[in-house]
Write a protein that holds these residues in place. Structure first.
Motif, PDB file in Angstrom:
ATOM      1  N   HIS A   1     -10.033   0.893   4.123  1.00  0.00           N
ATOM      2  CA  HIS A   1      -8.804   0.578   3.486  1.00  0.00           C
ATOM      3  C   HIS A   1      -9.024  -0.570   2.306  1.00  0.00           C
ATOM      4  O   HIS A   1      -8.601  -0.687   1.659  1.00  0.00           O
ATOM      5  CB  HIS A   1      -7.401   0.252   4.342  1.00  0.00           C
TER       6      HIS A   1
ATOM      7  N   GLU B   1      -2.428  -1.946   6.806  1.00  0.00           N
ATOM      8  CA  GLU B   1      -3.618  -1.202   6.987  1.00  0.00           C
ATOM      9  C   GLU B   1      -4.694  -2.333   6.976  1.00  0.00           C
ATOM     10  O   GLU B   1      -4.925  -3.054   5.836  1.00  0.00           O
ATOM     11  CB  GLU B   1      -3.773  -0.179   5.570  1.00  0.00           C
TER      12      GLU B   1
ATOM     13  N   THR C   1      -0.668  -5.340   3.040  1.00  0.00           N
ATOM     14  CA  THR C   1      -0.336  -4.419   3.853  1.00  0.00           C
ATOM     15  C   THR C   1      -0.581  -4.492   5.295  1.00  0.00           C
ATOM     16  O   THR C   1      -1.333  -5.439   5.623  1.00  0.00           O
ATOM     17  CB  THR C   1      -1.104  -3.106   3.152  1.00  0.00           C
TER      18      THR C   1
ATOM     19  N   TYR D   1      -6.878  -9.195  -0.519  1.00  0.00           N
ATOM     20  CA  TYR D   1      -6.124  -8.656   0.467  1.00  0.00           C
ATOM     21  C   TYR D   1      -5.621  -9.451   1.331  1.00  0.00           C
ATOM     22  O   TYR D   1      -6.190 -10.482   1.770  1.00  0.00           O
ATOM     23  CB  TYR D   1      -7.163  -7.796   1.052  1.00  0.00           C
TER      24      TYR D   1
ATOM     25  N   TRP E   1       0.842  -1.400  -0.112  1.00  0.00           N
ATOM     26  CA  TRP E   1      -0.172  -0.048  -0.070  1.00  0.00           C
ATOM     27  C   TRP E   1       0.974   1.341   0.054  1.00  0.00           C
ATOM     28  O   TRP E   1       0.621   2.100  -0.978  1.00  0.00           O
ATOM     29  CB  TRP E   1      -0.778  -0.005   1.234  1.00  0.00           C
ATOM     30  N   ASN E   2       1.660   1.379   1.000  1.00  0.00           N
ATOM     31  CA  ASN E   2       2.527   2.604   1.354  1.00  0.00           C
ATOM     32  C   ASN E   2       4.010   2.454   0.531  1.00  0.00           C
ATOM     33  O   ASN E   2       4.602   1.756   1.248  1.00  0.00           O
ATOM     34  CB  ASN E   2       2.499   2.921   2.527  1.00  0.00           C
TER      35      ASN E   2
END
Length: 121
Positions: A89, A84, A82, A101, A53-54
């Protein structure tokens, strides 16, 4: 052999994911940010992308949105990976085009089950 692009700004995460995926018989390539990943998908689209994600340069969400605009012969499955974990999210990732996910930290069993869910294991 199936191909996976591991996209994460952490070398350690990329190394761990590569090791796990190679035991699952994947050919693995790596990218350190979303822009590098997009360039790799344009050059040779993988079967699946394991996406952080980041990241600097281009985040995972920005990558997903950009990937959706690309005219690729084959759109890879995308598994967001991630730390998150909020519902907002997860919804944002799915809305942007993620197929599945997974939370960090992950293990072989978790990745294998997610890859099976999206039809690439």
């Amino acid at each position: 052999m199936k191909t996976c692009l591991v996209v994460d700004d952490s070398k350690v995460i990329r190394k761990v994911a590569r090791h796990i995926l190679e035991t699952l018989e994947f050919t693995v390539t790596e990218a350190g940010d979303g822009q590098e990943a997009l360039d790799r998908c344009r050059a040779d689209s993988p079967d699946v992308v394991l996406l952080d994600w980041n990241m600097p340069v281009m985040s995972g969400i920005e990558f997903l949105r950009a990937l959706g605009q690309e005219a690729l012969d084959h759109r890879p499955k995308v598994i967001f990976c991630t730390t998150e974990n909020g519902i907002a999210h997860i919804r944002a990732a799915i809305d942007a085009g993620a197929d599945e996910y997974v939370m960090k930290p992950f293990d072989r069993e978790t990745l294998e089950s997610k890859f099976q869910l999206v039809g690439v294991a």
